[in-house]
Every structure is written in C-alpha cells, then in structure tokens.
Design a protein around this motif. Sequence first.
Motif, PDB file in Angstrom:
ATOM      1  N   TRP A 161     -24.713  88.558  24.642  1.00  0.00           N
ATOM      2  CA  TRP A 161     -23.576  87.760  24.180  1.00  0.00           C
ATOM      3  C   TRP A 161     -24.066  86.569  23.361  1.00  0.00           C
ATOM      4  CZ3 TRP A 161     -22.227  82.666  25.320  1.00  0.00           C
ATOM      5  CH2 TRP A 161     -20.932  82.277  24.956  1.00  0.00           C
ATOM      6  N   GLY A 217     -22.656  89.171  33.371  1.00  0.00           N
ATOM      7  CA  GLY A 217     -24.113  89.219  33.366  1.00  0.00           C
ATOM      8  C   GLY A 217     -24.722  89.356  34.746  1.00  0.00           C
ATOM      9  N   PHE A 277     -28.195  89.520  33.968  1.00  0.00           N
ATOM     10  CA  PHE A 277     -27.942  88.583  32.867  1.00  0.00           C
ATOM     11  C   PHE A 277     -28.305  89.118  31.486  1.00  0.00           C
ATOM     12  CE2 PHE A 277     -28.006  86.002  36.670  1.00  0.00           C
ATOM     13  CZ  PHE A 277     -26.770  85.405  36.555  1.00  0.00           C
ATOM     14  N   ILE A 278     -28.501  90.419  31.389  1.00  0.00           N
ATOM     15  CA  ILE A 278     -28.723  91.025  30.069  1.00  0.00           C
ATOM     16  C   ILE A 278     -27.448  90.900  29.238  1.00  0.00           C
ATOM     17  CG2 ILE A 278     -29.234  93.171  28.839  1.00  0.00           C
ATOM     18  CD1 ILE A 278     -31.650  91.970  30.242  1.00  0.00           C
ATOM     19  N   TYR A 279     -26.288  91.127  29.858  1.00  0.00           N
ATOM     20  CA  TYR A 279     -25.023  90.996  29.121  1.00  0.00           C
ATOM     21  C   TYR A 279     -24.881  89.594  28.549  1.00  0.00           C
ATOM     22  CZ  TYR A 279     -20.113  91.168  27.901  1.00  0.00           C
ATOM     23  OH  TYR A 279     -18.941  91.120  27.201  1.00  0.00           O
ATOM     24  N   THR A 280     -25.178  88.583  29.344  1.00  0.00           N
ATOM     25  CA  THR A 280     -25.064  87.192  28.910  1.00  0.00           C
ATOM     26  C   THR A 280     -26.028  86.920  27.753  1.00  0.00           C
ATOM     27  OG1 THR A 280     -24.599  86.637  31.206  1.00  0.00           O
ATOM     28  CG2 THR A 280     -25.025  84.806  29.728  1.00  0.00           C
ATOM     29  N   LEU A 281     -27.224  87.447  27.857  1.00  0.00           N
ATOM     30  CA  LEU A 281     -28.211  87.258  26.802  1.00  0.00           C
ATOM     31  C   LEU A 281     -27.778  87.938  25.504  1.00  0.00           C
ATOM     32  CD1 LEU A 281     -30.910  86.279  25.785  1.00  0.00           C
ATOM     33  CD2 LEU A 281     -31.966  88.255  26.891  1.00  0.00           C
ATOM     34  N   THR A 283     -25.750  92.821  35.657  1.00  0.00           N
ATOM     35  CA  THR A 283     -26.700  93.383  34.696  1.00  0.00           C
ATOM     36  C   THR A 283     -27.971  92.541  34.603  1.00  0.00           C
ATOM     37  OG1 THR A 283     -25.769  92.158  32.836  1.00  0.00           O
ATOM     38  CG2 THR A 283     -24.812  94.331  33.306  1.00  0.00           C
ATOM     39  N   ALA A 315     -18.798  85.990  30.143  1.00  0.00           N
ATOM     40  CA  ALA A 315     -20.105  86.599  29.844  1.00  0.00           C
ATOM     41  C   ALA A 315     -21.075  86.372  31.000  1.00  0.00           C
ATOM     42  CB  ALA A 315     -20.669  86.016  28.549  1.00  0.00           C
ATOM     43  N   TYR A 316     -21.011  85.200  31.613  1.00  0.00           N
ATOM     44  CA  TYR A 316     -21.889  84.892  32.739  1.00  0.00           C
ATOM     45  C   TYR A 316     -21.579  85.801  33.923  1.00  0.00           C
ATOM     46  CZ  TYR A 316     -24.632  82.141  36.022  1.00  0.00           C
ATOM     47  OH  TYR A 316     -25.575  81.742  36.938  1.00  0.00           O
TER      48      TYR A 316
END
Length: 130
Positions: A66, A55, A60-64, A58, A51-52
């Motif tokens: 997630w 992210g 870190f939108i993907y990580t957030l 993106t 996920a990191y």
Amino acid sequence: MKFKHTDRPGFWLGFIDFFTAGLFFLFYMPLGLQDELEAVLGHKVQKYYVAYLLGIPTLFIYTLVWMARIAEELKARAIELGIEGPHTSWRHMFWWNMLGCPCCGPMIATFRFFRTLNLIEKELNRQSAL
C-alpha cells in the motif's frame, strides 16, 4: 490548497514508525497527512488504518505494498511537476523495507518518501503563489 507541513523529518518519522511497528502512523496519518496525500495525488487514498489491519494477517506485506503504491504515485507526480530526484518509488520503498538493514532500511525508505512529498508540496505552494 496551501500545504503547511513541507519540512517533515522523514528519517525520524521512519525511526519512530519502525520502533512502534507501524502504530505511530495510525495516529499520524489522520492528523492531516492522509488529506495532504489525497490533495497531492488528486484522488482518494485508502485509509492507513484499513491497510494496517489488512496487513496484520499478511505479516504487513499488504501495508508495505500500500505504501509502495503511494510512493510510486508520488514519484510520478514529482516528475510531472519537474522536480529533480532522487525520488521515492515503489521499488525503493518496498525493497528498503524488505531487505534493507533491519533498522536503517525502513528509515531510509521513509526519509525519501517524505523528502519527495515535501518537495512536491513546496512546488505546489510555489505554483499557487504565482
């Protein structure tokens, strides 16, 4: 499964994570937190490092997202176990990280995330002792 770490200091974990831009959890998650999340939720959870890495392009939108998804699943689990709130949630995790004070928002979101996780683990330990 008996949970050993039921008093994680969510505020300080959020503080460290904020100032390391998420790198702290790259090392913290494999130390048992990933396994505990999977045991509490009852299914495999995508690895944090994946996920990191997803992210990074993106911002870190993907990580957030997630982390917000896991927060929502923790909320559902807490409600299922009859644990009184306030609980973490998708909305709480996402918006405190996005729009909360630059420093305090992520710490507040992480604090509530770990508060909910700690309460769930304590309840599961109590039920397994019966």
